[in-house]
Every structure is written in C-alpha cells, then in structure tokens.
Design an enzyme around this catalytic site. Sequence first.
Site, PDB file in Angstrom:
ATOM      1  N   ARG A   1     -11.931  -5.528  -6.477  1.00  0.00           N
ATOM      2  CA  ARG A   1     -11.709  -6.160  -5.156  1.00  0.00           C
ATOM      3  C   ARG A   1     -13.051  -6.407  -4.487  1.00  0.00           C
ATOM      4  NH1 ARG A   1      -8.173  -2.647  -1.099  1.00  0.00           N
ATOM      5  NH2 ARG A   1     -10.051  -1.381  -1.213  1.00  0.00           N
TER       6      ARG A   1
ATOM      7  N   TYR B   1     -10.950   1.341  10.554  1.00  0.00           N
ATOM      8  CA  TYR B   1     -12.180   1.575   9.780  1.00  0.00           C
ATOM      9  C   TYR B   1     -12.483   0.527   8.718  1.00  0.00           C
ATOM     10  CZ  TYR B   1      -8.933   4.040   6.582  1.00  0.00           C
ATOM     11  OH  TYR B   1      -7.899   4.387   5.764  1.00  0.00           O
ATOM     12  N   LYS B   2     -11.658  -0.509   8.638  1.00  0.00           N
ATOM     13  CA  LYS B   2     -11.940  -1.562   7.656  1.00  0.00           C
ATOM     14  C   LYS B   2     -12.738  -2.660   8.364  1.00  0.00           C
ATOM     15  CE  LYS B   2      -7.845  -0.291   5.001  1.00  0.00           C
ATOM     16  NZ  LYS B   2      -8.451   0.102   3.719  1.00  0.00           N
TER      17      LYS B   2
ATOM     18  N   PHE C   1       0.842  -1.195   0.000  1.00  0.00           N
ATOM     19  CA  PHE C   1       0.000   0.000   0.000  1.00  0.00           C
ATOM     20  C   PHE C   1       0.881   1.251   0.000  1.00  0.00           C
ATOM     21  CE2 PHE C   1      -2.855   3.235   1.741  1.00  0.00           C
ATOM     22  CZ  PHE C   1      -3.890   3.091   0.837  1.00  0.00           C
TER      23      PHE C   1
ATOM     24  N   ASP D   1       2.032  -4.282   8.987  1.00  0.00           N
ATOM     25  CA  ASP D   1       0.843  -3.463   8.807  1.00  0.00           C
ATOM     26  C   ASP D   1      -0.357  -4.409   8.720  1.00  0.00           C
ATOM     27  OD1 ASP D   1      -1.321  -1.979   7.906  1.00  0.00           O
ATOM     28  OD2 ASP D   1      -0.137  -0.753   6.528  1.00  0.00           O
TER      29      ASP D   1
END
Lengths: 410, 410
Positions: free
Chosen positions: B369, B222-223, B128, B197
Amino acid sequence: MPRRYTLPDVEALDRADPLRGKRDLFALPAGVIYLDGNSLGALPRSVKDRIDSVVSTQWGEGLIRSWNTYDWIDLPARLGDRIARLIGAKPGEVVVTDSTSVNLYKVLSVALSHRRYCKTVLTEKGDFPTDAYITASVARQFGLEVKAVDAADIPAALTGEVGALVLTEVNYRTGARHDMASLTRRAQDAGAMVIWDLAHSAGAVPIDLDAVGADFAVGCGYKYLNGGPGAPAFVYVAARHHEGLRQPLSGWLGHIAPFSFADDYQPAPGIDAMRVGTPPILSMSALDAALDVFDDVDMTEAKAKADRLADIFITELAALAPELELITPADPARRGSQVSFRFPEAHAVVQALIARGVIGDFREPDIMRFGFAPLYLRHLDVWKATVVLGRIMQSRAWDDEAYRARAKVV
Amino acid sequence: MPRRYTLPDVEALDRADPLRGKRDLFALPAGVIYLDGNSLGALPRSVKDRIDSVVSTQWGEGLIRSWNTYDWIDLPARLGDRIARLIGAKPGEVVVTDSTSVNLYKVLSVALSHRRYCKTVLTEKGDFPTDAYITASVARQFGLEVKAVDAADIPAALTGEVGALVLTEVNYRTGARHDMASLTRRAQDAGAMVIWDLAHSAGAVPIDLDAVGADFAVGCGYKYLNGGPGAPAFVYVAARHHEGLRQPLSGWLGHIAPFSFADDYQPAPGIDAMRVGTPPILSMSALDAALDVFDDVDMTEAKAKADRLADIFITELAALAPELELITPADPARRGSQVSFRFPEAHAVVQALIARGVIGDFREPDIMRFGFAPLYLRHLDVWKATVVLGRIMQSRAWDDEAYRARAKVV
C-alpha cells in the site's frame, strides 16, 4: 486533644523522611502548595524529555517504523506490568488502555456474563458518578437492578441475588477506605464477582489484589500515578479469569493476531483481550516516564508518610479551624491519602485558598478535599497549608464576593 | 498506454502546486520518501511547541487549574468542530473522544436501538477488521446476524431486514472508495441507518456528511489528520439524531452536568452524549496543533493533488514494474488517496523499499500500500519512489533473505 505540631517538628520530620529525595523529581510551580494530586498528579521532570523524544525522534523521524523500533504496540502491556507491582498483581494481569469508565464497562460485562442467575448489581451510595452510570448501563443490558447502599450496609446486602459488587476502594469525597480483603471474601462467599475501582488507591495506598483474591479492578493513570491530564487508565483481571476472557468492546488490538487482519474476532489470550483500539502513544509515554518515580517506592512506606501528612493536617486544623467538620475516618487504616471537611461555604474557602497558593478542591455540595501525595509533599508544606487555611477561617477571608462567585475548579 | 512523466514534468508540477508551501510545516526525516501517511501521518512542526507548552506550562505550572484556564474540558468539542469542517458536518455534530473502535460501538448501539424490527447488520467483506469485530459484538447483543457481502452486492443486499449498514468509505487494502451519497440514500430507503467509517477519508478526500444525509460516522485522528500515534478518534452524529441521544458507555463526561456529581445519568444534549471519560489532553493537544495545517485547505484541491500523485505512481509503475497488479480503481473518483498493488513477494518488496528510504506498507497476504498525503508530498517524491521501486523489481533486489525475513511493519 492530640499534641500539636510545631515548625521544628515538621522540619525534623522532613529531615528524617526516607522519601525526601523524590520531591526533586517533580517540576512544581513556585509559590504553590499542591494538595490536589488526588485529582491531577504533579508533573514528574522525566516526562518532558520523554515526550520530546517520542514526538521528535520516535514519531517525527521514525514514523510508522516506530511501532516496531520502539515496540509501541506492547507499551500498554509494559505499562500494565509496571502498575501491577504497585497494586499486588502479577505481570500479565494488568494492561493500560482506554479510560476508567470504558474499562469498568468491560469488566462488569465480563463479570455478569459469568453470573447468569443473579438479580442485582450492588454498589455504594455516593460512589464516583461514572461508576454508578456505567454500572447502571451494563446492569440494564443484563436485565438486572442496581442496588446502592451505604458502606456499612454492604456486607448485609451481599445476598445470593447479587451478581457483582462494584466498589471504589477509597471514596472520592470522604477519603474513606473499604476493607478490600474482607469485602472481597464476603462477596465471593455470596457468589458475587467483585470489581474494585482503584482510582484513588493506585500510587496512594498499598494494595494486594492477588492476595485478597480480587476478581477485577480498574484505575486511573492521572491521579497519584502522575501520568498527566486524562492519562490512560488500567484494568486488572485475575489470572484465574483469563481463560475464555472476552469483552464486548472487541477491537482489533484485543485480537489474538491483530496483524493477520482475520475476518473473525478471536480474543488474545490473557489480559490483552481487554485492549480495544490503537493506544495513544503520547499520553501513554508520559505515564511511562511518570512511573519511573515509583520504581523503588515501597507503598507501605509511602502510605505511612501520607498518614503522617494527614495527621498534621487534621491535628492542626482541629485547633486552628474547629468549625471544619472532618468527614474522613480518623483511623489511617480506614482512609486513603486524602482528608475532607464539610463546611457550608466550602466552595468560597477553596477559592480563597487557591488565591493564596494552596490548591485543594471542592466537591458538591459542601466538601473541601485535600490529597497528600507523599512523593512530592513535605511535612512543612502541609503544616504551612494549615496555617493559611487557619487564617482564612479565623479572618473569614472566604466571606468575599470574589471567592463566592469564582468559577468552580474541577 | 498513457503518457509517461519526465523529471521536468514533475518539477513543473511542484512549481505550480498551490499546496507546495504546506510541506515546510512538517518535520520530515532526511532521506525518506514517506508514502505511509495513510497509516501514521507525518509530524507537523507545530506539535512539538504545543506539547512542550501543554506539559510544562499547562500541566506543570497550572496543575488542576488548567481544566479551567485552558478549557481542557471542552477540548474534545473544539477539536470536533475543527474536524467537522473537513467532513461536511456542522459545529456541534462531531466530538473527539476514545478510539475509532469504541466510537463505532457507541454509534452502532444507538443506530440499532432505533431499529427494533430488523434482522441483520450489513457490512462489506474485507472491511477493516476492527469494524467487523465491533459490528459482530453489537449485533450479537441485539440478537442480529451480520451479513458481509462484496462491495458490488451491497445495493441488492439492502432489504427491509437490514437494521444498519456499516461501511468504511475508503477500503484500507485496495483504496477503493464507495459512493457515499448513493449508498446512504439506498440504505435509508430500505429503512436502515448508515454508519460511515472515515478512517481513510478524513483529511484525504472531500466529504460532505450533512449533504448526503449521513446518520453516523467515526474516524481516525492519526492517519491523514496527522494527530500522532494512536491519536484520539472522532465521532459524528447527524443533528437530527441528537434528541434523546444515549449510548451504552455512559461515562461521567457524557453527563449533562458532570460536575454536579449527580447519582443518575442524564445524557448531555447533542454530541457531548458521545463522550465517556476524562480526555487524554496530551494526545488531544497534539491533534489540535496538527489540525492547524488544514485550516486553509480546500479538500477538493487536496484530493486533486493526491489524484495527480497517484496518477504519476500508477503510470510510471505500469511501465517500470508491469508485474505489479494494480488493485486500486483507476478512476480517481472511485478511490481514496491510496494506491495498492498485489504481488506474491509484496512483503519482501516493501522491506527492500524501506531499506532504500521509501516507506510504504504491507498488508496480508500479498498487498503493498502507498498513501499520497498531498500536504507534505511533492510530485518529485512520488516520481523518485517509482524509480526506486522500478529498480527493485527489475533487479529482483527484494529476492534477498534479509528482506524476506524482516519483521513486518505494522
């Protein structure tokens, strides 16, 4: 001895107050006189509906689509532009992001990267600790010494060795306010960059960053701006420093094209380069709603009211509680919207006040602080608070084990 | 060819699902199948009441007193302990603060300050971007090179020159999952610190940081943790690194005694040294309420359900839309809770899906995704999504100017 204020006096002042309608925009608890808006601003009524809608509609119904539908991604910039108006900045010079501490880290890093031949970073003794701690950390990275001097000694200490001057405009303990224009000029004449911390200024006093030629500023969303506990902070970078602006916390939302997911970091043009990670939309939306109450406020008028509130407080307490030592400048131009006293048993006095519905706060070692947020305080509130504090002092009501032992209010 | 799933099959799977009761704890919009919980988790119903109460009662009524009354000041530590259980950490090893990017900056700075004789920081190509950007920034400060290699080449690249290995456990594009235990051991054998991560791992897959002997980790609220848009992130530091722990963002709330307002920074003992500024209480409270849904969840069971959901998706689409190229490992142990396909017109396909109520997302340049959050997705939902996607592909419904032109969903 200045003329005392009577009850009819303060009632007349309230009737004539051009800001009197603002109080209704806040949800204030019954039976409380709140003189701590300098630490956590009161709740604007509009926040509740906004947050309901952000949670239920934007997040709950919209889900990921709301990043586009409600333009969450640009909320930090929109908020920045709203705050810009209150601090004398142009649109595009301010962004809301991270905390004041993190923002100070960024701008001091930027400032020092422009100043390669300096030896020190200058600050004021007794400034808010987070400023001192972050300043020390960045200075260490650049191999510089931190020099902290008394306010009066700052001009003389601005020699050619100083790379940056880091100052809080309004001191968190005393409420004393620096002359931003003259210190900015003095520092820049000496070759230093200036970083102003506006934590106790934004929403409290008129500020004109562009007019004084400031370089960088940071500030807080949860004090006079009423953004809610721990609201995101803001950062200002003068437009003339935007070209090539690059800071060490190079997160993806400071990238020129975050959604290209490029391998190499290329900073966004302008103030967006100060952004780092994904913005906390709930806390940001609360601040956005809170800023509504400021939209038609003239900060000069707001400060004039705060000055009158402070004058009532100082004048009445000089008569009612002469043992309290005023440590805030008497000249309104030399202070923020805050009045502080020194008293050996300040902590117990503040506890006794809170127990009677008057909320101020205590700061180590012996200071009581009172903030005068002009949008939700009446002249009558402040006058009543002096009566309560006067009685506590006269009756030594604070001299009670309960108040001495009570846990400290932060 | 694996056996296809029928409607009775998936209905039977839903009836037998030990997690089926969890769906009712979420407020999901009607007519939507949400396969993007890997980007923004859905809204847990408990959040709305909690936020109402934090805004109206804690902030509005309690004002500054709520820092004590509701112990706001320790909310970051309490949240950290709740997340610790989900990632195999002990209480006191995790704190919730700042963003993932800011936390990565801190832990990489700490890691490299322990490794004075190294030359590089190792990462994976195509990780990322924020990880790559922050890693580059910290490496530059330490005078190190960043080396980015393909996943398969990481073990061989772990030479004595590597100071730290920065890796996202589950790749944001492909969903491929690293073998955390073996890479941690391999890196440490080579003398490198390891930073994981967990953005696409926490709340999605079983993680056991302490058991694998991890050094540092960061992750996102928040995922899969459903903390709301831009929810605060978390940071893990293994207990053995707590002594002398000191990071560059030395803000006041990382101080050993923030309310003593001391002039010199002395880091708090343990994980609190990773704190910086005042925590955003509204966003933190939403995350706190959201974590309630995880309290009795066994992450092994959750991953087993996500694996079955992914298997339905992969199996059905292999038959219904063979032109989609699966880029996620077929072996469930080698992937997170996400399935990705490559297709030249992926962006238009995702737009056509969203228009039909199936929300996945697009990632540059040609990837679609789909995330399988096992707490609120039914087997039936995923099966239906394959029918919708299959029809779009068979009818070339995506081949429509509207879908090609639509602004990208972030």
